[in-house]
Design a protein around this motif. Structure first.
Motif, PDB file in Angstrom:
ATOM      1  N   ALA A 205       0.816  -1.224   0.000  1.00 27.55           N
ATOM      2  CA  ALA A 205       0.000   0.000   0.000  1.00 27.55           C
ATOM      3  C   ALA A 205       0.849   1.274   0.000  1.00 27.55           C
ATOM      4  N   ASP A 206       1.773   1.340  -0.918  1.00 31.79           N
ATOM      5  CA  ASP A 206       2.677   2.500  -0.963  1.00 31.79           C
ATOM      6  C   ASP A 206       1.954   3.857  -1.047  1.00 31.79           C
ATOM      7  N   PRO A 207       0.861   4.001  -1.848  1.00 34.31           N
ATOM      8  CA  PRO A 207       0.216   5.325  -1.933  1.00 34.31           C
ATOM      9  C   PRO A 207      -0.282   5.829  -0.571  1.00 34.31           C
ATOM     10  N   LEU A 208      -0.617   4.889   0.310  1.00 32.39           N
ATOM     11  CA  LEU A 208      -1.129   5.261   1.628  1.00 32.39           C
ATOM     12  C   LEU A 208      -0.049   5.888   2.524  1.00 32.39           C
ATOM     13  N   ARG A 209       1.184   5.555   2.227  1.00 35.68           N
ATOM     14  CA  ARG A 209       2.273   6.003   3.107  1.00 35.68           C
ATOM     15  C   ARG A 209       2.439   7.518   3.108  1.00 35.68           C
ATOM     16  N   SER A 210       2.151   8.137   1.967  1.00 38.19           N
ATOM     17  CA  SER A 210       2.370   9.586   1.901  1.00 38.19           C
ATOM     18  C   SER A 210       1.057  10.365   1.947  1.00 38.19           C
ATOM     19  N   ASP A 211      -0.040   9.702   2.319  1.00 42.20           N
ATOM     20  CA  ASP A 211      -1.361  10.339   2.377  1.00 42.20           C
ATOM     21  C   ASP A 211      -1.826  10.321   3.839  1.00 42.20           C
ATOM     22  N   ALA A 212      -1.636  11.447   4.529  1.00 47.13           N
ATOM     23  CA  ALA A 212      -1.887  11.496   5.978  1.00 47.13           C
ATOM     24  C   ALA A 212      -3.336  11.139   6.317  1.00 47.13           C
ATOM     25  N   ALA A 213      -4.283  11.607   5.498  1.00 45.19           N
ATOM     26  CA  ALA A 213      -5.693  11.334   5.791  1.00 45.19           C
ATOM     27  C   ALA A 213      -5.983   9.842   5.625  1.00 45.19           C
ATOM     28  N   ALA A 214      -5.446   9.247   4.564  1.00 43.38           N
ATOM     29  CA  ALA A 214      -5.678   7.815   4.327  1.00 43.38           C
ATOM     30  C   ALA A 214      -5.007   6.987   5.428  1.00 43.38           C
ATOM     31  N   PHE A 215      -3.842   7.450   5.892  1.00 47.60           N
ATOM     32  CA  PHE A 215      -3.161   6.716   6.967  1.00 47.60           C
ATOM     33  C   PHE A 215      -3.975   6.787   8.265  1.00 47.60           C
ATOM     34  N   ALA A 216      -4.507   7.986   8.553  1.00 46.04           N
ATOM     35  CA  ALA A 216      -5.322   8.140   9.770  1.00 46.04           C
ATOM     36  C   ALA A 216      -6.567   7.256   9.681  1.00 46.04           C
ATOM     37  N   ALA A 217      -7.156   7.164   8.483  1.00 46.34           N
ATOM     38  CA  ALA A 217      -8.341   6.318   8.304  1.00 46.34           C
ATOM     39  C   ALA A 217      -7.977   4.848   8.512  1.00 46.34           C
ATOM     40  N   ALA A 218      -6.799   4.460   8.036  1.00 43.55           N
ATOM     41  CA  ALA A 218      -6.365   3.063   8.201  1.00 43.55           C
ATOM     42  C   ALA A 218      -6.183   2.750   9.692  1.00 43.55           C
ATOM     43  N   ALA A 219      -5.584   3.708  10.423  1.00 49.45           N
ATOM     44  CA  ALA A 219      -5.354   3.480  11.856  1.00 49.45           C
ATOM     45  C   ALA A 219      -6.663   3.450  12.635  1.00 49.45           C
ATOM     46  N   ALA A 220      -7.719   4.082  12.069  1.00 52.07           N
ATOM     47  CA  ALA A 220      -9.023   4.102  12.749  1.00 52.07           C
ATOM     48  C   ALA A 220      -9.935   2.964  12.271  1.00 52.07           C
ATOM     49  N   HIS A 221      -9.484   2.190  11.313  1.00 50.67           N
ATOM     50  CA  HIS A 221     -10.286   1.079  10.765  1.00 50.67           C
ATOM     51  C   HIS A 221     -10.636   0.106  11.900  1.00 50.67           C
ATOM     52  N   PRO A 222     -11.921  -0.252  12.047  1.00 47.56           N
ATOM     53  CA  PRO A 222     -12.293  -1.104  13.180  1.00 47.56           C
ATOM     54  C   PRO A 222     -11.641  -2.489  13.149  1.00 47.56           C
ATOM     55  N   GLY A 223     -11.273  -2.954  11.963  1.00 49.72           N
ATOM     56  CA  GLY A 223     -10.663  -4.285  11.883  1.00 49.72           C
ATOM     57  C   GLY A 223      -9.143  -4.254  11.913  1.00 49.72           C
TER      58      GLY A 223
END
Ligand SMILES: [Zn+2]
Length: 289
Positions: free
Chosen positions: A15-33
């Motif tokens: 998931a390289d694109p996620l690494r430089s996208d702060a909002a997407a990273f925050a969403a991943a960290a908040a993912h319930p699973g």
């Protein structure tokens, strides 16, 4: 069926694109699973079924999250940075003993996580100016707070090779190996040399043999702490050995019957073969076909 290579086949999309996208990273960290790999220092902790242990993200844990990747359903998987002061044992005997509990894919996932956590623990300060660094790119880099230099997780290339001569290959042992154990010779690639040159140099330095026709066979990570093992073969121009005994204690030429006996674990085999996760074993298996 291709032979299995150790520490390869991890099933996460990095998931390289996620690494430089702060909002997407925050969403991943908040993912319930979202799940986090459980480590003890940098060693894995066996799960109930014997594999890796994954747990939900603990909001009370303030150590930084490093993004390992997304599974096929898009569920984020993380590992946490080691706490400051945690002892990092680059060659943990405990983990060596536990590794056979993991499938190949799990060993690959753990190996990548281990190398990454180890790298962060060793790079809290800038190599350029000595100031503290902070993590960025979802854990795939560190940036200096003073000079802004960026540092990225390193991989150390190591050549590991079988020299062939007249139907035999060369195996050697270091002083620290268990009794009877022999492996392929290996060494770090140095700045300014190609893989072919590194193979030729190491074989001459360690065993005193000259080689030609260096060919690539296969590669695999070796996460102790972050090597990339590059498996090769070479044709030796002669069989006479001059050992560098500061590097290797003993070396010998073995034929296919010897290698087959060692791989089978026969009591009468002339040496003990490297373990399944080691690329040296792969090289020997590949050579005997
Ligand atoms: Zn700096």
């Amino acid at each position: 069926m291709p032979l299995p290579l150790g520490f390869t086949g991890a099933w996460l999309d990095r998931a390289d694109p996620l690494r430089s996208d702060a909002a997407a990273f925050a969403a991943a960290a908040a993912h319930p699973g979202a799940r986090c790999l459980t480590l003890d220092g940098i060693d894995f902790v066996p799960g109930e079924g014997g594999g890796l242990r994954w747990e939900p993200l603990d909001p009370a844990d303030d150590r930084a999250l490093l993004l390992l990747g997304l599974d096929a359903r898009g569920t984020p998987h993380f590992v946490r940075e080691a706490a400051p002061g945690v002892r990092i044992d680059a060659r943990s005997r405990t983990v060596m003993r536990l590794l056979p509990l993991l499938s190949g894919e799990e060993a690959a996932l753990y190996g990548g996580a281990r190398s990454l956590v180890d790298w962060h623990a060793r790079h809290r300060f800038c190599a350029a100016c000595g100031s503290p660094t902070e993590l960025f790119r979802a854990g795939w880099g560190r940036r200096c707070g003073t000079c802004r230099a960026e540092h990225f997780p390193r991989v150390d290339p190591v050549v590991i090779m079988l020299a062939e001569h007249d139907g035999r290959v060369l195996v050697g042992r270091q002083g620290g190996f268990p009794p009877g154990f022999f492996s392929a010779l290996a060494g770090f690639v140095e700045p300014g040399e190609s893989l072919e040159e590194a193979v030729a140099r190491e074989l001459f330095e360690e065993a005193g043999i000259r080689v030609s026709n260096v060919t690539y066979v296969a590669s695999q990570p070796w996460p102790f702490p972050s090597s990339l093992m590059i498996g090769c073969r070479a044709v030796a121009l002669g069989a006479e050995l001059t050992l560098d005994t500061t590097e290797i204690e003993a070396a010998m030429w073995v034929d296919k019957a010897d290698v087959r006996a060692a791989l089978a674990g026969d009591i009468g085999a002339p040496f003990m073969a490297p373990p399944p996760l080691a690329i040296a074993r792969y090289l020997l298996e590949d050579w005997v076909g």
